[in-house]
Design an enzyme around this catalytic site. Structure first.
Site, PDB file in Angstrom:
ATOM      1  N   TYR A 163      -3.101   3.316   2.464  1.00  0.00           N
ATOM      2  CA  TYR A 163      -3.146   2.048   3.279  1.00  0.00           C
ATOM      3  C   TYR A 163      -1.718   2.181   2.995  1.00  0.00           C
ATOM      4  O   TYR A 163      -0.636   1.826   1.623  1.00  0.00           O
ATOM      5  CB  TYR A 163      -3.367   1.098   1.810  1.00  0.00           C
ATOM      6  CG  TYR A 163      -3.410  -0.108   2.685  1.00  0.00           C
ATOM      7  CD1 TYR A 163      -4.092  -0.600   3.320  1.00  0.00           C
ATOM      8  CD2 TYR A 163      -2.478  -1.018   1.402  1.00  0.00           C
ATOM      9  CE1 TYR A 163      -4.388  -2.110   3.837  1.00  0.00           C
ATOM     10  CE2 TYR A 163      -2.165  -2.393   2.223  1.00  0.00           C
ATOM     11  CZ  TYR A 163      -2.872  -2.541   3.642  1.00  0.00           C
ATOM     12  OH  TYR A 163      -3.037  -4.267   3.502  1.00  0.00           O
ATOM     13  N   ASP A 265       6.475   5.788   1.485  1.00  0.00           N
ATOM     14  CA  ASP A 265       5.755   4.570   0.676  1.00  0.00           C
ATOM     15  C   ASP A 265       6.001   4.735  -0.439  1.00  0.00           C
ATOM     16  O   ASP A 265       5.004   5.063  -0.900  1.00  0.00           O
ATOM     17  CB  ASP A 265       4.761   4.183   1.519  1.00  0.00           C
ATOM     18  CG  ASP A 265       3.731   2.687   1.670  1.00  0.00           C
ATOM     19  OD1 ASP A 265       4.368   1.991   0.427  1.00  0.00           O
ATOM     20  OD2 ASP A 265       2.949   2.406   2.308  1.00  0.00           O
ATOM     21  N   LYS A 293       6.199  -4.734  -4.586  1.00  0.00           N
ATOM     22  CA  LYS A 293       5.623  -4.938  -5.693  1.00  0.00           C
ATOM     23  C   LYS A 293       6.203  -5.564  -6.614  1.00  0.00           C
ATOM     24  O   LYS A 293       7.222  -5.740  -6.551  1.00  0.00           O
ATOM     25  CB  LYS A 293       4.705  -3.956  -5.787  1.00  0.00           C
ATOM     26  CG  LYS A 293       3.429  -3.999  -4.733  1.00  0.00           C
ATOM     27  CD  LYS A 293       1.706  -3.195  -5.198  1.00  0.00           C
ATOM     28  CE  LYS A 293       1.170  -3.355  -4.086  1.00  0.00           C
ATOM     29  NZ  LYS A 293       0.379  -3.949  -3.557  1.00  0.00           N
TER      30      LYS A 293
HETATM   31  C1  LIG Z   1       0.765   1.620  -0.815  1.00  0.00           C
HETATM   32  C2  LIG Z   1       1.275   0.655   0.015  1.00  0.00           C
HETATM   33  N1  LIG Z   1       1.827   0.262   1.161  1.00  0.00           N
HETATM   34  C3  LIG Z   1       1.943  -0.849   0.977  1.00  0.00           C
HETATM   35  C4  LIG Z   1       1.574  -2.437   0.865  1.00  0.00           C
HETATM   36  C5  LIG Z   1       1.480  -3.037   1.586  1.00  0.00           C
HETATM   37  O1  LIG Z   1       2.302  -4.016   0.624  1.00  0.00           O
HETATM   38  P1  LIG Z   1       2.588  -6.283   0.596  1.00  0.00           P
HETATM   39  O2  LIG Z   1       0.956  -6.394   0.475  1.00  0.00           O
HETATM   40  O3  LIG Z   1       2.982  -6.551   0.014  1.00  0.00           O
HETATM   41  O4  LIG Z   1       2.279  -6.212   1.918  1.00  0.00           O
HETATM   42  C6  LIG Z   1       0.628  -1.802  -0.547  1.00  0.00           C
HETATM   43  C7  LIG Z   1      -0.220  -3.147  -0.520  1.00  0.00           C
HETATM   44  O5  LIG Z   1      -1.169  -3.025  -1.555  1.00  0.00           O
HETATM   45  C8  LIG Z   1       0.637  -0.609  -0.976  1.00  0.00           C
HETATM   46  O6  LIG Z   1       0.103  -0.593  -1.846  1.00  0.00           O
END
Ligand SMILES: Cc1ncc(COP(=O)(O)O)c(C=O)c1O
Length: 455
Positions: A163, A265, A293
């Site tokens: 994700y 990511d 985060k």
């Molecule tokens: C690995 C990863 N990338 C991107 C995101 C997206 O982040 P956001 O919820 O701040 O848009 C998340 C969200 O949980 C994530 O776990």
């Protein structure tokens, strides 16, 4: 009756019993949900706040603890989906935010706090130039745009089951059932959400995690068409799946060989897997790092960092990286305090010590009870994976019976430990303000859960 059927029905019984305990403890949460349902779609502010048997309404948090709307106190290992590495209301963050709030909170002009954060991220991740955004979704969206803008190519590669937020290009093969995944050595690109055009989905190739052979083949099949690959260097939306030795190095070499870019990511791993995230921990530097985060110290912010060559495309105006709230002073004040005053070397040593206690304690209890489980920990993040053998990719993760993690989650919750909902997909986060008492409570709940399952 087979052993797995017996354990399965035992888990069903325990889940039913513990869900009732859960509901009985939270009548006010139930009332709030009912009221909220009249003005908030689905009664929550993000669909990921819906959990079984019911969303938990939180009243406040301080240190390592949070309180729900019914007054129940929890050791918070949820950390707002892995954000609160500083713990709640940390005095340093409170001071920085309070000071900023009195001086104005938004100008859409740069303020000095942003330089402090960028300098610190450059030091930690070994990438010289940074920009800010507001969420992980925005950060990975900028990364995808940049990869396409720089190479002039449209196709991207992502990992099955990963994700990366909710923008179109990455809403492909996220949390799909087995029947949608296609052959293991040539995965399909199933769309992960409604509202995403098929034309965009077709531009995303999917590869299994920890499999260089398939990645090699996909790059060869689409020679000269792939802008880059975006991946979590440690999969953290499938419990925790670490990269196997050589995997990240292999992708670094493969992407270079094909004139494509590599983006990590690190929304979940950044500043929690190590001070400089998985980039530091595994010693492989990508072209682009995405953060969100925990880097924000509890306020909503995100960042992308890149090599001089990558970020030159922003500097020159070839790619417009924009946003009204980018580098918002309040968020930058919180991020600066978190990164330079709270998440310091002694704090990382504290996190390591507590994590070791968690891992050793749970492993002992698993062995004692003979549970088909093991612990995976990377930096301040950890999880119990209810499989007797290590999990290497999404398909192996998918095969795990969800009832184990849900039952464990309920035992922890009813015993005063708040783990992230969404069971087996998520992991705990130990914060700067957690203590050995918090670990002790977690272990006591785990022991109760193990006893109950054993019968
Ligand atoms: C690995 C990863 N990338 C991107 C995101 C997206 O982040 P956001 O919820 O701040 O848009 C998340 C969200 O949980 C994530 O776990």
């Amino acid at each position: 009756m087979t052993a797995s059927v017996t354990v399965g029905s035992r888990l069903d019984e325990l889940i039913a019993e513990q869900e009732q305990v859960f509901l009985d403890r939270q009548p006010r949460s139930r009332a709030l949900l009912e009221r909220a349902s009249r003005s908030l779609a689905g009664g929550v502010t993000s669909s990921w706040q819906i959990s079984r048997p019911q969303a938990v309404w939180v009243s406040h948090g301080t240190g390592s603890r949070v309180w729900d709307a019914d007054g129940n106190e929890y050791v918070d290992l949820h950390g707002g989906y892995g954000v609160m590495a500083v713990g709640h209301a940390h005095p340093r963050v409170v001071a920085a935010v309070s000071s900023r709030v009195r001086k104005g909170t938004h100008f859409a002009q740069p303020t000095e706090e942003a330089i402090v954060v960028a300098e610190e991220l450059a030091r930690r991740f070994g990438l010289p130039l940074w920009r800010f955004a507001n969420s992980g979704t925005e950060a990975t969206m900028d990364a995808v745009h940049l990869m396409r803008a720089i190479t002039g190519r449209s196709r991207i590669v992502k990992v099955e089951g990963c994700y990366h937020g909710h923008h179109d290009s990455v809403q492909v093969s996220v949390y799909q059932p087995l029947e949608e995944l296609g052959p293991p050595h040539g995965p399909a690109s199933p769309v992960a959400s409604t509202g995403i055009p098929a034309e965009i989905v077709r531009l995303t190739s999917v590869v299994p995690f920890n499999d260089l052979e398939v990645a090699e083949r996909v790059f060869a099949e689409h020679r000269g068409q792939i802008a880059g690959m975006l991946l979590e260097p440690v999969m953290m939306n499938a419990g925790i799946i670490p990269p196997q030795p050589g995997y990240l190095e292999g992708l670094r070499e493969l992407t270079r060989r094909h004139g494509a870019l590599l983006a990590f990511d690190e929304v979940k791993t950044g500043v929690t897997a190590a001070p400089g995230g998985a980039t530091e921990r595994y010693g492989v530097t990508p072209d682009i790092v995405c953060l969100a985060k925990a880097m924000g110290g509890g306020l909503s912010t995100a960042a992308i960092g890149g090599t001089a060559a990558v970020m030159a495309h922003i500097t020159s105006g070839h790619y417009d990286q924009v946003g009204t709230f980018n580098g918002n002073p309040l968020a930058m004040a919180a991020a600066g305090a978190a990164l330079t005053q709270v998440l310091t070397p002694p704090t990382y040593r504290h996190l390591d010590r507590l994590q070791q206690r968690m891992v050793d304690g749970v492993e002992q209890l698993i062995a004692l009870a003979g549970l088909p489980a093991h612990v995976v920990a990377v930096g301040a993040k950890g999880c119990v994976t209810f499989s007797p053998t290590p999990v290497r990719n999404y398909r192996e993760f998918l095969a795990i019976d969800d009832r184990w993690s849900h039952c464990h989650w309920l035992y922890q919750h009813n015993g005063g430990v708040f783990l992230p909902p969404w069971g087996k997909a998520e992991q705990w986060l130990i914060s700067a303000q957690h203590t050995t008492d918090d670990v002790t409570r977690f272990l006591a709940n785990f022991a109760a859960f193990a006893d109950a399952v054993r019968g």
